[in-house]
Design a protein around this motif. Structure first.
Motif, PDB file in Angstrom:
ATOM      1  N   LEU A 197      30.845  45.477  38.677  1.00  8.04           N
ATOM      2  CA  LEU A 197      31.625  45.673  40.007  1.00  8.04           C
ATOM      3  C   LEU A 197      32.461  46.892  39.641  1.00  8.04           C
ATOM      4  O   LEU A 197      32.977  47.663  40.493  1.00  8.04           O
ATOM      5  CB  LEU A 197      32.505  44.315  40.120  1.00  8.04           C
ATOM      6  CG  LEU A 197      31.905  43.330  40.600  1.00  8.04           C
ATOM      7  CD1 LEU A 197      32.757  42.062  40.726  1.00  8.04           C
ATOM      8  CD2 LEU A 197      31.149  43.563  41.870  1.00  8.04           C
TER       9      LEU A 197
ATOM     10  N   ALA B 196      36.071  38.286  38.876  1.00  9.89           N
ATOM     11  CA  ALA B 196      35.482  39.198  39.984  1.00  9.89           C
ATOM     12  C   ALA B 196      36.154  39.602  40.810  1.00  9.89           C
ATOM     13  O   ALA B 196      36.305  40.642  41.319  1.00  9.89           O
ATOM     14  CB  ALA B 196      34.093  38.509  40.375  1.00  9.89           C
TER      15      ALA B 196
ATOM     16  N   GLY C 244      33.157  47.966  44.366  1.00 11.75           N
ATOM     17  CA  GLY C 244      32.733  46.918  43.900  1.00 11.75           C
ATOM     18  C   GLY C 244      33.051  45.788  44.917  1.00 11.75           C
ATOM     19  O   GLY C 244      34.239  45.574  45.276  1.00 11.75           O
TER      20      GLY C 244
ATOM     21  N   ALA D 252      33.463  41.624  45.555  1.00  9.53           N
ATOM     22  CA  ALA D 252      33.221  40.279  45.122  1.00  9.53           C
ATOM     23  C   ALA D 252      33.230  39.204  46.416  1.00  9.53           C
ATOM     24  O   ALA D 252      33.949  39.543  47.212  1.00  9.53           O
ATOM     25  CB  ALA D 252      34.538  39.943  44.155  1.00  9.53           C
TER      26      ALA D 252
ATOM     27  N   ASP E 167      29.366  39.473  36.464  1.00  5.26           N
ATOM     28  CA  ASP E 167      29.271  40.653  37.183  1.00  5.26           C
ATOM     29  C   ASP E 167      30.662  41.739  37.196  1.00  5.26           C
ATOM     30  O   ASP E 167      30.334  42.803  37.790  1.00  5.26           O
ATOM     31  CB  ASP E 167      29.210  40.239  38.905  1.00  5.26           C
ATOM     32  CG  ASP E 167      28.100  39.239  38.949  1.00  5.26           C
ATOM     33  OD1 ASP E 167      26.846  39.611  38.401  1.00  5.26           O
ATOM     34  OD2 ASP E 167      28.027  38.096  39.752  1.00  5.26           O
TER      35      ASP E 167
ATOM     36  N   ALA F   6      37.319  43.644  41.564  1.00  8.00           N
ATOM     37  CA  ALA F   6      36.623  44.277  42.801  1.00  8.00           C
ATOM     38  C   ALA F   6      37.670  45.065  43.603  1.00  8.00           C
ATOM     39  O   ALA F   6      38.889  45.074  43.598  1.00  8.00           O
ATOM     40  CB  ALA F   6      36.021  43.128  43.537  1.00  8.00           C
TER      41      ALA F   6
END
Length: 644
Positions: free
Chosen positions: A547, A563, A553, A555, A543, A567
């Motif tokens: 993101l 992530a 973004g 997480a 992802d 983010a």
């Protein structure tokens, strides 16, 4: 729409929290507070002084004591900023200092002292407001472990500084200790309070093989752990990076106000002498009255309330969310939530729990159900597949069996037991299947469930259906987002049929299935072009590109490190309800900041008009002007409380 650029820099963990939040913000030591109070005392004594000379001396002492930081920052910061920017860069403190100096020149020592006293007092209050807002966030920094018990090669235990821990070290964690860093338990058992990481107040049971996190608190047990991460890469360190970034990153409104301030102050400094010169000509004032009105204008036209409109409110909003387990890397990202038109969710681990559970089990011969289940559980224990874990966890066995199992990649599990051959595998492994099982299989597949068949001697005897069930909050969250006018999309690598089955359960507007990891970022771009500003929410390594590509973004807190690293915000408790709270908080922040901006400028206009009309003197101007700053601060402070 111009896409913002993410800046994810590694922070130095020797943190300095004396951030400058505009010219109206200060960082006062306890000594400064005592000096200010001494200035207040001098002012109070001066009011009862028997002679004007003594009173003026005390008023002057009050100005110097209470306004030391105002005068210093007025001149020194202006000089330093001017040198740095290579152009005249004055600040609000300079306006106040010049206004007080002007009042002294015309002999109004009391009004000069009152001006500095109230101005300084208002900014002590602003400092308190900002400090209170930061406290919920910066309290995290006090949790940083300082020591560890390292087990040496000869078995001895040595207490070392936490900064000396290396990946691969063995550490002993005693009852009541703080876990020094991230790692895995290799022996022992305990319950650990992980509230500093997950926000969950109930201690988590940990034993051999389980991961532990730095800064969490060990309970009654003792265990030995192996260090798996460098101190700068721990989950806690990443949270600290988020904290630091959130205090330095301002909202667009705050940034514009900060950039506008020197130009505004310069304009006031230009207008004041023009105002004084034109006074006798246009308004028929005496030169003395015109100079006095000029000093009042200098005071009431100051943009202090405007400068306090955004930053304290932003810090309060971020602090409120941090207390609820939502960490933002900055006010920019929080404010952007106000304009979001579409939210894309990764399915697994975000809208769903990320762990499949058994939902259905059927056997043609129900009399042999328990016998078959005992065999299935015994076979599944031979593999660590997530489906196997779900089956083992779900079913209770009546007889523990010791069965030799052969795992064939792509063909499931095979085993021979008491003269029979057993198989567990995907439906497409079997050709001849009872009609009742086939009908159920099609319905279950339509519902997005994964089906495994169980066969005895080549004949399918039944099936088990499993589903990665939706997160408990998913349906309510999606419904709430729709009411806010936000388009919802679920992205999954599963088949479109499986994705749509989950999509129907949670109520998303759109499902994008069969999406490969490398396609997620492209899909985010496509959704932005179609709908507008986009939020992407995910938890996995795959992802991360999406993101970064999204406008914001987010997480999931129990997701992968990368992530969380890329983010702009993290839902620390994996609670999607906090997403809705964050969006609502963003809308409240936007509303309150604009309320503050309009109110502060309205007060300035009214005071300037009253001054021109001759109905405003300096003490009243100071009280009303600084009162507007206090109103703006208190309005922003409302964001510390969540709406009911």
């Amino acid at each position: 729409m111009t896409q913002h650029k993410h800046q994810h820099e590694t922070c130095n963990h020797n943190h300095d929290h004396n951030h400058d939040h505009g010219s109206c913000g200060h960082n006062h030591s306890k000594n400064a507070v005592w000096i200010f109070l001494a200035g207040v005392l001098a002012f109070a004594i001066a009011l009862f002084a028997p002679q004007k000379l003594i009173a003026n001396g005390l008023f002057l002492a009050s100005i110097i004591l209470s306004g030391e930081h105002v005068i210093t920052e007025g001149f020194l910061d202006t000089i330093n900023s001017t040198k740095k920017n290579r152009k005249f860069t004055p600040n609000i403190h300079l306006l106040m200092t010049l206004a007080a100096l002007g009042a002294i020149i015309i002999g109004d020592f009391q009004e000069a002292a009152l001006l500095i006293l109230i101005f300084a007092g208002a900014h002590f209050l602003e400092d308190y407001v900002e400090g209170k807002s930061k406290r919920d966030i910066t309290n995290l920094l006090n949790l940083n472990p300082t020591q560890a018990r390292r087990i040496n090669e000869d078995g001895t235990v040595e207490v070392i500084d936490a900064s000396l821990i290396k990946v691969g070290d063995l550490l002993q964690v005693l009852n009541g200790d703080q876990v020094p860093t991230d790692g895995v338990i290799i022996s022992g058992y305990s319950s650990i309070n992980e509230a500093s990481i997950t926000g969950e107040s109930i201690p988590s049971e940990k034993s051999k093989g389980d991961s532990v996190f730095g800064s969490t608190l060990n309970g009654d047990g003792t265990f030995t752990m192996k260090v798996t991460k460098d101190s700068s890469e721990t989950v806690y360190a990443k949270i600290v990076q988020l904290v630091n970034a959130s205090q330095d990153n301002l909202t667009p409104a705050a940034s514009k106000i900060k950039k506008l301030e020197p130009s505004y102050v310069s304009l006031v400094l230009i207008l004041v002498p023009i105002f004084i010169i034109l006074g006798p000509t246009i308004f028929s004032w005496t030169w003395s009255e015109s100079f006095y009105r000029g000093m009042v204008f200098l005071t009431v036209a100051s943009p202090c309330a405007l400068a306090a409109s955004a930053v304290p409110a932003t810090l309060a909003a971020i602090s409120n969310l941090a207390r609820q387990g939502v960490l933002f890397k900055g006010g920019t990202y929080l404010s952007m939530l106000n304009d979001i038109k579409v939210i894309a969710f990764d399915k697994t681990g975000t809208l769903t729990a990320g762990k499949p559970v058994v939902t259905d089990a059927y056997f043609i011969n129900e009399d042999k159900r328990q016998e078959f289940l005992d065999i299935i559980v015994a076979m599944e224990k031979a593999t660590n597949h997530p489906l196997a874990n779900a089956i083992i966890t779900h079913f209770n066995v009546s007889t523990v069996m010791d069965i030799d199992v052969n795992t064939v990649v792509g063909h499931g599990l095979n085993a021979d037991y008491e003269g029979h051959h057993y198989q567990i595998g995907k439906p497409d492994m079997f050709e001849s299947v009872d009609e009742s099982i086939q009908e159920s299989k099609e319905k279950l597949a339509h519902d997005g469930k994964t089906i495994v068949y169980f066969a005895e001697d080549g004949v399918v005897q039944g099936y088990i259906a499993l589903l990665d069930v939706p997160n408990a909050a998913s349906k309510d969250v999606v419904d709430a987002l729709k009411k806010l006018g936000i388009h919802t999309v679920m992205i999954t690598g599963d088949s479109k049929q499986t994705g749509e089955a989950i999509g129907r359960l949670v109520g998303v507007d759109e499902v994008r299935g069969n999406v490969l990891p490398e396609q997620k970022a492209e899909l985010v771009e496509s959704l932005r072009r179609e709908h507008g500003p986009i939020v992407m929410i995910g938890d996995g390594i795959n992802d991360a590109p999406a993101l970064v590509k999204a406008d914001v973004g987010i997480a999931m807190g129990q997701g992968t490190d990368i992530a969380i690293d890329v983010a702009d915000a993290v839902l620390m408790r994996n609670d999607l309800n906090n997403l809705v709270k964050a969006i609502k908080q963003s809308k409240r922040l936007d509303r309150i900041v604009w309320e503050n901006i309009f109110f502060s400028m309205f007060v300035v206009v009214v005071l300037v008009i009253m001054n021109i009309m001759g109905t405003m003197d300096l003490p009243l101007g100071v009280v009303m002007h600084e009162g507007s700053t206090i109103v703006v601060l208190l309005n922003g402070l409302r964001l510390l409380k969540s709406p009911k």
